[in-house]
Design a protein around this motif. Structure first.
Motif, PDB file in Angstrom:
ATOM      1  N   PRO A  87       3.924   5.475  -3.091  1.00 52.77           N
ATOM      2  CA  PRO A  87       3.186   5.346  -4.350  1.00 52.77           C
ATOM      3  C   PRO A  87       1.811   4.724  -4.085  1.00 52.77           C
ATOM      4  N   GLU A  88       0.863   5.065  -4.933  1.00 51.95           N
ATOM      5  CA  GLU A  88      -0.503   4.589  -4.740  1.00 51.95           C
ATOM      6  C   GLU A  88      -0.568   3.066  -4.649  1.00 51.95           C
ATOM      7  N   ARG A  89       0.253   2.385  -5.437  1.00 46.07           N
ATOM      8  CA  ARG A  89       0.275   0.921  -5.410  1.00 46.07           C
ATOM      9  C   ARG A  89       0.659   0.404  -4.036  1.00 46.07           C
ATOM     10  N   GLN A  90       1.674   1.016  -3.416  1.00 46.61           N
ATOM     11  CA  GLN A  90       2.113   0.576  -2.093  1.00 46.61           C
ATOM     12  C   GLN A  90       1.068   0.898  -1.026  1.00 46.61           C
ATOM     13  N   GLN A  91       0.386   2.024  -1.150  1.00 45.44           N
ATOM     14  CA  GLN A  91      -0.695   2.337  -0.212  1.00 45.44           C
ATOM     15  C   GLN A  91      -1.780   1.265  -0.267  1.00 45.44           C
ATOM     16  N   ALA A  92      -2.132   0.853  -1.474  1.00 49.93           N
ATOM     17  CA  ALA A  92      -3.174  -0.167  -1.634  1.00 49.93           C
ATOM     18  C   ALA A  92      -2.726  -1.494  -1.027  1.00 49.93           C
ATOM     19  N   VAL A  93      -1.466  -1.854  -1.234  1.00 53.48           N
ATOM     20  CA  VAL A  93      -0.954  -3.109  -0.693  1.00 53.48           C
ATOM     21  C   VAL A  93      -0.948  -3.070   0.832  1.00 53.48           C
ATOM     22  N   GLN A 115      10.543  -7.184  -3.315  1.00 55.09           N
ATOM     23  CA  GLN A 115      10.894  -5.759  -3.222  1.00 55.09           C
ATOM     24  C   GLN A 115       9.779  -4.975  -2.531  1.00 55.09           C
ATOM     25  N   LEU A 116       8.542  -5.305  -2.880  1.00 56.74           N
ATOM     26  CA  LEU A 116       7.409  -4.590  -2.299  1.00 56.74           C
ATOM     27  C   LEU A 116       7.291  -4.857  -0.803  1.00 56.74           C
ATOM     28  N   MET A 117       7.489  -6.114  -0.390  1.00 56.05           N
ATOM     29  CA  MET A 117       7.383  -6.438   1.034  1.00 56.05           C
ATOM     30  C   MET A 117       8.508  -5.790   1.839  1.00 56.05           C
ATOM     31  N   VAL A 118       9.684  -5.664   1.248  1.00 61.58           N
ATOM     32  CA  VAL A 118      10.764  -4.945   1.930  1.00 61.58           C
ATOM     33  C   VAL A 118      10.374  -3.484   2.119  1.00 61.58           C
ATOM     34  N   GLU A 119       9.750  -2.883   1.073  1.00 61.34           N
ATOM     35  CA  GLU A 119       9.276  -1.501   1.208  1.00 61.34           C
ATOM     36  C   GLU A 119       8.224  -1.387   2.300  1.00 61.34           C
ATOM     37  N   MET A 120       7.305  -2.351   2.360  1.00 58.41           N
ATOM     38  CA  MET A 120       6.277  -2.342   3.406  1.00 58.41           C
ATOM     39  C   MET A 120       6.917  -2.475   4.791  1.00 58.41           C
ATOM     40  N   ALA A 121       7.919  -3.357   4.893  1.00 51.19           N
ATOM     41  CA  ALA A 121       8.598  -3.538   6.171  1.00 51.19           C
ATOM     42  C   ALA A 121       9.335  -2.265   6.583  1.00 51.19           C
ATOM     43  N   ARG A 122       9.962  -1.600   5.604  1.00 52.77           N
ATOM     44  CA  ARG A 122      10.670  -0.340   5.919  1.00 52.77           C
ATOM     45  C   ARG A 122       9.682   0.726   6.384  1.00 52.77           C
ATOM     46  N   PHE A 123       8.502   0.736   5.766  1.00 42.04           N
ATOM     47  CA  PHE A 123       7.503   1.739   6.133  1.00 42.04           C
ATOM     48  C   PHE A 123       7.002   1.512   7.558  1.00 42.04           C
ATOM     49  N   ILE A 124       6.697   0.259   7.899  1.00 45.67           N
ATOM     50  CA  ILE A 124       6.061  -0.026   9.183  1.00 45.67           C
ATOM     51  C   ILE A 124       7.072  -0.201  10.308  1.00 45.67           C
ATOM     52  N   LYS A 125       8.349  -0.458   9.952  1.00 49.43           N
ATOM     53  CA  LYS A 125       9.363  -0.759  10.965  1.00 49.43           C
ATOM     54  C   LYS A 125       9.477   0.306  12.064  1.00 49.43           C
TER      55      LYS A 125
END
Length: 545
Positions: free
Chosen positions: A180-186, A138-148
């Motif tokens: 979220p702060e967690r996603q920023q850190a990741v 789930q987190l990597m999908v969020e990261m991919a959506r952010f950077i896409k």
């Protein structure tokens, strides 16, 4: 008299064809010049042995941008991507929870597209990993959506005083601040860590970490423990098929099916495509491009605009007349790293390989087969490459495309595609040249497969070995680098390929780059060709159709 076009595109790889389609769609008289007899660059399908057709170089697709598929109506022109179901990692005797020490069978790790089945499989190894896998995905999908969104924008020139190109970055920054702060850190971790260290934070199962970390080294001269490979892992996570992130597929008819579909779309929109038309020189007059000259015939083709889909080194140092560019710029081009590290072994077989850990012709053979039993073995494969040797026990990504597309081989027979790392372009002096080592490299690959599927030697009818030198000779990819330059952090975004020239323009007026040497990098993506074409149209006051 020389023929005149609005745009000449050098190279009929998928990016060049995408550029041609968009320019033709906007009404520009466009021609593509491809040096080989077949379109596609590294995304080609060829019949290497009678009745056996191979995706000789690139072999799977995931990163092809949905907007290109939609804009060019590629399914109408023949594009058909067949889903690749999961990844099977075979292990040797004694490895894994279901393989008793001293046993002869070995265990395996098998992740499929069915999330529930995968979680149950991971639970067999580790209850903690099964739980973490869900959160990680789930987190990597969020990261991919952010950077896409960055895949669709033109990088800004940080030396320019014009603030307008920086506006898309402002939107990205605001999105980052809202994470979220967690996603920023990741995200920071993904930009800075190694793939192995990043995955160590999540998982404890060694074959799982090794197999997942493989996505971080594809096309790079780095190991799974090298900083920066976590980003490459994310780069491959951004691929999608029909909106599903991290989905991979095999194009029907091989990867040449992708190139041919784009070529068909370009022709339908009015572009002209010529094969066996190798460009010898880009013609420049008073600092402005005026056309190209072909190698064999000496024919001159005049053009208002030239787009090169070949890599930055070949374009700037090979196709331009010496002295056309400033010496400092040429030095920057020479600093751009290629360092080819991959090879390919294509096999024609009379029956399927039999894995000791899971015998039979089951569905586990229909996905990717990853020879990545442990993180240590992945890193040891890189250790060989660091000193100019091909890996004795290489990482191999094996696909059997005939299980989803039987048309690639005669009835009852199969083709096997083996992507291999590491195969360094620059060999140690004591090894001689790749022409001396080609068959030894092929033998090392077969030996590695035989550790897990002992019948492999008995089923091979034909073998085709592609070293980095072979890839360079055939496709023109410098040093055989499949991404036209490494995907390392210092060579991305506004630094790709040269600081100050990441906006597809070059120091020569009306000469543009549109290949994978540009943002956003490599893979069968097409984004480079699309953005370059849109920039050309913008520069000429034309609107994209």
């Amino acid at each position: 008299m020389a023929e005149r076009y609005d745009a000449v595109i050098i190279g009929g790889g998928h990016n060049g064809l995408v550029s041609a389609a968009y320019l033709a769609k906007a009404g520009m008289r466009t021609i593509v010049l491809e040096q080989r007899h077949v379109l596609g660059g590294a995304a080609v399908t060829e019949e290497l042995f009678p009745g056996f057709r191979f995706s000789v170089f690139s072999y799977v697709v995931s990163l092809l941008r949905p907007e290109i598929i939609r804009d060019l109506q590629l399914p109408k022109h023949g594009l058909d991507i067949l889903p690749l179901d999961g990844t099977f990692t075979p292990l040797r005797a004694g490895d894994g929870p279901a393989s008793p020490k001293g046993g002869s069978a070995g265990d395996y790790l098998w992740r499929v597209n069915d999330h529930g089945r995968t979680v149950r499989e991971l639970r067999r190894w580790s209850a903690n990993d099964a739980e973490a896998y869900e959160e990680y995905g789930q987190l990597m999908v969020e990261m991919a959506r952010f950077i896409k969104p960055i895949l669709a924008i033109t990088p800004p020139d940080l030396t320019s005083l014009d603030p307008r190109p920086l506006l898309p970055l402002g939107g990205l920054l605001r999105t980052f601040q809202q994470l979220p702060e967690r996603q920023q850190a990741v995200f920071v971790q993904l930009m800075t860590m190694s793939a192995a260290d990043f995955l160590d934070q999540w998982f404890e199962t060694d074959p799982l970490k090794a197999t997942m970390s493989a996505s971080g080294i594809i096309g790079t001269y780095l190991g799974v423990r090298s900083p920066g490979t976590a980003y490459v892992l994310l780069h491959h996570y951004m691929g999608e098929i029909d909106g599903a992130f991290r989905a991979w597929g095999i194009p029907k008819g091989g990867t040449g099916g992708v190139s041919n579909a784009i070529g068909n779309a370009a022709r339908a929109l009015g572009a002209e495509i010529r094969t066996e038309a190798k460009v010898e020189r880009i013609l420049v007059k008073d600092g402005r491009v005026v056309g190209v000259a072909l190698e064999q015939s000496g024919e001159v083709i005049e053009s208002a605009v030239v787009l090169s889909s070949v890599d930055a080194r070949r374009t700037f140092l090979g196709l331009l007349e010496p002295g056309s560019l400033d010496g400092e710029f040429e030095d920057e081009v020479r600093r751009f790293k290629f360092r080819g590290s991959s090879g390919k072994v294509n096999l024609a077989v009379d029956r399927l390989p039999e894995f000791t850990s899971l015998p039979g012709e089951g569905e586990h053979l229909r996905g990717a087969i990853s020879f990545s039993p442990s993180v240590d073995e992945m890193e040891q494969a890189y250790d060989d490459a660091k000193y100019g040797h091909f890996s004795r026990k290489p990482y191999i990504d094996m696909i059997i495309p005939t299980l989803v597309d039987p048309t690639m081989a005669p009835p009852g027979k199969h083709v096997i595609s083996c992507f291999v790392q590491y195969a360094p372009y620059q060999l140690a002096p004591e090894l001689g040249t790749w022409d001396d080592q080609r068959e030894a490299f092929g033998d090392a690959v077969i030996d590695r497969i035989a550790e897990f599927a002992p019948n492999i030697r008995d089923i091979i009818l034909f073998r085709n070995v592609q070293t980095p030198l072979d890839i360079e000779r055939t496709t023109g990819l410098t040093e055989g680098n499949i991404f036209q330059g490494e995907l390392t952090l210092e060579q991305l975004f506004f630094n790709r390929p040269v600081p100050g020239y990441a906006r597809f323009r070059t120091p020569i007026r009306d000469l543009w780059l549109c290949g994978s040497s540009t943002h956003p990098g490599g893979g069968i993506m097409g984004a480079n060709g699309r953005i370059a074409a849109l920039e050309v149209l913008r520069s000429r006051g034309r609107k994209a159709a």
